[in-house]
Design a protein around this motif. Structure first.
Motif, PDB file in Angstrom:
ATOM      1  N   ARG A 265       0.831  -1.206   0.000  1.00 30.99           N
ATOM      2  CA  ARG A 265       0.000   0.000   0.000  1.00 30.99           C
ATOM      3  C   ARG A 265       0.864   1.252   0.000  1.00 30.99           C
ATOM      4  O   ARG A 265       0.389   2.340  -0.315  1.00 30.99           O
ATOM      5  CB  ARG A 265      -0.927  -0.001   1.222  1.00 30.99           C
ATOM      6  N   ASN A 266       2.127   1.095   0.409  1.00 31.37           N
ATOM      7  CA  ASN A 266       3.124   2.168   0.389  1.00 31.37           C
ATOM      8  C   ASN A 266       2.735   3.349   1.288  1.00 31.37           C
ATOM      9  O   ASN A 266       3.065   4.502   0.998  1.00 31.37           O
ATOM     10  CB  ASN A 266       3.363   2.663  -1.044  1.00 31.37           C
ATOM     11  N   ILE A 267       2.018   3.055   2.356  1.00 32.94           N
ATOM     12  CA  ILE A 267       1.655   4.096   3.321  1.00 32.94           C
ATOM     13  C   ILE A 267       1.812   3.516   4.732  1.00 32.94           C
ATOM     14  O   ILE A 267       1.928   2.303   4.912  1.00 32.94           O
ATOM     15  CB  ILE A 267       0.205   4.595   3.146  1.00 32.94           C
ATOM     16  N   ASP A 268       1.830   4.402   5.702  1.00 34.28           N
ATOM     17  CA  ASP A 268       1.897   3.955   7.091  1.00 34.28           C
ATOM     18  C   ASP A 268       0.599   3.227   7.454  1.00 34.28           C
ATOM     19  O   ASP A 268      -0.460   3.484   6.866  1.00 34.28           O
ATOM     20  CB  ASP A 268       2.097   5.142   8.033  1.00 34.28           C
ATOM     21  N   ALA A 269       0.685   2.337   8.420  1.00 32.30           N
ATOM     22  CA  ALA A 269      -0.496   1.587   8.863  1.00 32.30           C
ATOM     23  C   ALA A 269      -0.987   2.137  10.198  1.00 32.30           C
ATOM     24  O   ALA A 269      -0.187   2.479  11.067  1.00 32.30           O
ATOM     25  CB  ALA A 269      -0.173   0.103   8.996  1.00 32.30           C
ATOM     26  N   GLU A 270      -2.308   2.232  10.340  1.00 31.01           N
ATOM     27  CA  GLU A 270      -2.903   2.660  11.607  1.00 31.01           C
ATOM     28  C   GLU A 270      -3.541   1.453  12.284  1.00 31.01           C
ATOM     29  O   GLU A 270      -4.329   0.730  11.683  1.00 31.01           O
ATOM     30  CB  GLU A 270      -3.949   3.742  11.379  1.00 31.01           C
ATOM     31  N   LEU A 284       6.011   3.086   7.448  1.00 30.90           N
ATOM     32  CA  LEU A 284       6.298   2.147   6.363  1.00 30.90           C
ATOM     33  C   LEU A 284       7.615   1.416   6.575  1.00 30.90           C
ATOM     34  O   LEU A 284       7.718   0.215   6.298  1.00 30.90           O
ATOM     35  CB  LEU A 284       6.320   2.896   5.028  1.00 30.90           C
ATOM     36  N   ASN A 285       8.645   2.115   7.073  1.00 30.70           N
ATOM     37  CA  ASN A 285       9.935   1.466   7.298  1.00 30.70           C
ATOM     38  C   ASN A 285       9.825   0.357   8.340  1.00 30.70           C
ATOM     39  O   ASN A 285      10.454  -0.696   8.213  1.00 30.70           O
ATOM     40  CB  ASN A 285      10.976   2.501   7.741  1.00 30.70           C
ATOM     41  N   GLY A 289      10.501  -3.653   7.907  1.00 30.44           N
ATOM     42  CA  GLY A 289      11.346  -4.412   8.819  1.00 30.44           C
ATOM     43  C   GLY A 289      10.633  -5.644   9.357  1.00 30.44           C
ATOM     44  O   GLY A 289      11.234  -6.717   9.470  1.00 30.44           O
ATOM     45  N   LEU A 290       9.354  -5.506   9.668  1.00 34.33           N
ATOM     46  CA  LEU A 290       8.566  -6.643  10.143  1.00 34.33           C
ATOM     47  C   LEU A 290       8.405  -7.689   9.045  1.00 34.33           C
ATOM     48  O   LEU A 290       8.472  -8.903   9.308  1.00 34.33           O
ATOM     49  CB  LEU A 290       7.195  -6.171  10.623  1.00 34.33           C
ATOM     50  N   LEU A 291       8.228  -7.235   7.808  1.00 32.57           N
ATOM     51  CA  LEU A 291       8.115  -8.157   6.677  1.00 32.57           C
ATOM     52  C   LEU A 291       9.406  -8.929   6.496  1.00 32.57           C
ATOM     53  O   LEU A 291       9.384 -10.157   6.275  1.00 32.57           O
ATOM     54  CB  LEU A 291       7.770  -7.383   5.407  1.00 32.57           C
TER      55      LEU A 291
END
Length: 298
Positions: A265-270, A284-285, A289-291
């Motif tokens: 999605r190339n955006i931060d997750a809430e 996103l970074n 890292g989690l991925l």
């Protein structure tokens, strides 16, 4: 006599065969209602569950914790409540904004929960893995189901009285409860006396609205017995243990496919905490890292 809202008090009969915990916690359940913006039937269901978890945890040893998971097929969805020996409770109802018509002039908590199972997870300092017991839901009314679990899974005859009264403006006007447990060596005549007493009892919310104390709640159950109050008192309070690190660990549990979808999605997750509603922004970074960490675990 002034009463302390949210204080669990413990009682025991002089022969040691019956023990009881009682609490009046109107403010705590109202705080939970505000956190979840819940409608009356959800407030009542979650409130009873939190009171039940808190009272059950009061019987455990230091650092003990208990979780109640009501998994029914009703419109409320699964309901979870957790309590620990220190008096901290938290929980959620999956769909807190549902509305159901009343049943016989009362909130239809049983209809909201529906048919299904109650799973109870108990952790103590003595066991690293929690003990989990599961029983079919008897009514969905919360108190009945907790009593059924205690008898079926632990062979403990119990009297469970939990109540949440909702005002016309949807706020919590009264909330509290008692849980009585029979101890080893209890006589059959004692259990028969309790059965008769239960038929005559006023509801918890009736007693609280009339100005009753936790001692009054205990007396309502133990009127036919000699009993005393123990010195132990525990403040019941809502407390959530969420944190950024816990959120990241929960995201890691999603697995590689779900994490990849979030990264794409190339955006931060809430991420919102189900218990307290707090919002966490995972950049996103961090997701990348989690991925990467998830891929290494495969």
């Amino acid at each position: 006599m002034a009463r302390a809202d949210g204080v669990i008090e413990r009682f025991i009969t002089t022969d040691g065969t019956l023990r009881l915990s009682a609490v009046i916690c109107t403010k705590v359940i109202e705080e939970t209602r505000n956190i979840h913006n819940s409608f009356p039937v959800a407030t009542a269901a979650l409130g009873r569950s939190l009171i039940g978890a808190g009272l059950l945890a009061s019987f455990l040893k230091n650092k003990g914790r208990i979780g109640l998971y009501f998994k029914g097929d009703g419109p409320l969805g699964p309901v979870f409540a957790e309590g620990d020996f220190s008096g901290q409770v938290r929980g959620f109802a999956s769909f807190p904004q549902i509305h159901l018509p009343s049943k016989s002039g009362k909130l239809d908590v049983g209809g909201a929960v529906g048919k299904g199972v109650l799973s109870v997870a108990t952790s103590t300092v003595d066991n690293k893995k929690p003990y989990i017991g599961t029983v079919p839901l008897q009514s969905g009314e919360i108190g009945d189901d907790i009593a059924h679990y205690l008898f079926q899974s632990q062979q403990v005859p119990s009297v469970v009285a939990l109540g949440v009264f909702i005002e016309a403006d949807n706020s919590v006007g009264a909330a509290g409860g008692t849980i009585l447990q029979a101890m080893p060596g209890v006589k059959e005549i004692t259990l028969k006396t309790l059965e008769e007493r239960v038929k005559q009892m006023h509801t918890v919310t009736e007693l609280i609205k009339a100005g009753g104390t936790t001692s009054d709640l205990a007396y309502e159950v133990l009127e036919d017995f000699n009993f005393r109050k123990l010195d132990e008192r525990t403040a019941l309070q809502f407390a959530c243990h969420c944190s950024s690190k816990r959120v990241e660990r929960s995201l890691l549990l999603l697995g590689e496919v779900e994490l990849q979808a979030l990264v794409d999605r190339n955006i931060d997750a809430e991420v919102n905490c189900d218990f307290c509603g707090r919002k966490y922004l995972v950049d996103l970074n961090t997701l990348k890292g989690l991925l990467s960490l998830s891929k290494k675990r495969v």
